[in-house]
Enzyme design. Structure first.
Site, PDB file in Angstrom:
ATOM      1  N   GLU A 207       0.851  -1.181   0.000  1.00 56.79           N
ATOM      2  CA  GLU A 207       0.000   0.000   0.000  1.00 56.79           C
ATOM      3  C   GLU A 207       0.889   1.233   0.000  1.00 56.79           C
ATOM      4  OE1 GLU A 207      -2.286  -0.653   3.539  1.00 56.79           O
ATOM      5  OE2 GLU A 207      -0.806   0.273   4.845  1.00 56.79           O
ATOM      6  N   HIS A 245      -4.134   2.834   7.560  1.00 56.81           N
ATOM      7  CA  HIS A 245      -3.013   2.484   8.418  1.00 56.81           C
ATOM      8  C   HIS A 245      -2.142   3.692   8.730  1.00 56.81           C
ATOM      9  CE1 HIS A 245      -3.224  -1.933   6.889  1.00 56.81           C
ATOM     10  NE2 HIS A 245      -3.997  -1.736   7.925  1.00 56.81           N
TER      11      HIS A 245
END
Length: 286
Positions: A207, A245
């Site tokens: 990511e 996150h």
């Protein structure tokens, strides 16, 4: 399979808490070899037949254990991690929101002492058909020969489910964790898959944010000869905004989905544009 196998004997730290008890039941239902739990002040009790102790030291006086999974609140997670890492080989830290200076100390201690640290802020690890140390839904996984390493729990489940539905299966799936600082990184896990005779191909799910995927690309180019398929989440993410996150934030020119995809492709990795493409690419490569 890697790390979690038939010889893993696990302790659950925080077994009587809300999260600990819920996921311990799920791990037991999956067949995981959980031999004991800790909950300070509640030693002598049991949970679903699993004896509860006040400390890992007490457990080791009575039985052999070599792994721990931690469901301890963030403020106390560092002490729990040091307790486990000082006595056991493998430690999985599920807890999120651990202060980064605590995580830095935990990770440094694990590396200095050559211990296996998964997380923090991880869904854990699962070896299908053997056991799981984590919070993943076991029914979507199937024993097989594709290893998965990921920063995202949800995407791990999505990709594993599609691999299963495509008639294949997984050797081991491991979430390295979504925080900026983690224990095992991509390279550590990819090397274990490379050395594992039961793993024929690997999926790496990344990511935006940080440079972990670029470092992994360089490692793959130099060390990995098994097929690797990758997917990078966050193509449309705006710079400077944290996406989910704590580690998923683009700063400057680095850390973008494009920079990661380019680095991986330059290392010979086939990068899927969508998670749904991964299983077809694996079939083509094997």
């Amino acid at each position: 399979m890697i790390i979690l196998d038939e010889n893993t004997k696990c302790v659950v730290q925080g077994i009587t808490g809300k999260q600990g008890s819920f996921h311990t039941q799920s791990m037991l239902d999956y067949g995981t070899n959980i031999v004991a739990g800790t909950s300070p002040g509640k030693g002598g009790q049991d949970f679903q037949g699993v004896p509860v102790y006040n400390s890992i030291e007490e457990i080791r006086e009575e039985m052999e254990v070599n792994a721990s999974i931690i469901f301890i609140p963030a403020a106390f997670a560092k002490d729990a991690a040091f307790e486990a890492l000082s006595q056991l080989e493998t430690v999985v830290v599920i807890t999120e929101h651990i202060p980064i200076h605590d995580t830095l100390e935990i990770v440094a201690y694990a590396r200095k002492n050559n211990k296996i640290l998964i997380g923090p802020n991880t869904p854990g690890i699962i070896t299908p058909g053997v056991g799981k140390l984590g919070i993943m839904p076991g029914h979507i996984f199937n024993p097989g020969d594709v290893g998965i390493v990921s920063r995202s729990g949800t995407l791990t489940y999505e990709v594993a489910s599609q691999i299963t539905q495509a008639g294949m299966g997984q050797s081991t799936c491991l979430g390295i964790g979504g925080d900026p600082v983690v224990g095992l990184d991509y390279s550590d896990v990819l090397q274990r898959f490379q050395d594992d005779p039961g793993t024929r191909a690997m999926v790496m799910i990344g990511e935006i944010g940080g440079n972990a995927e670029e470092k992994a690309a360089d490692f793959i180019a130099r060390n990995i000869d098994k097929p690797v398929v990758a997917y990078i989440a966050g193509v449309t993410a705006p710079p400077g905004k944290r996406m989910g996150h704590a580690g998923a934030i683009i700063e400057g020119e680095s850390g973008t989905a494009l920079s990661k995809k380019t680095a991986l492709e330059n290392a010979g990795v086939e990068v899927a544009d969508r998670p749904s493409q991964i299983s077809e690419i694996i079939k083509k490569l094997l």
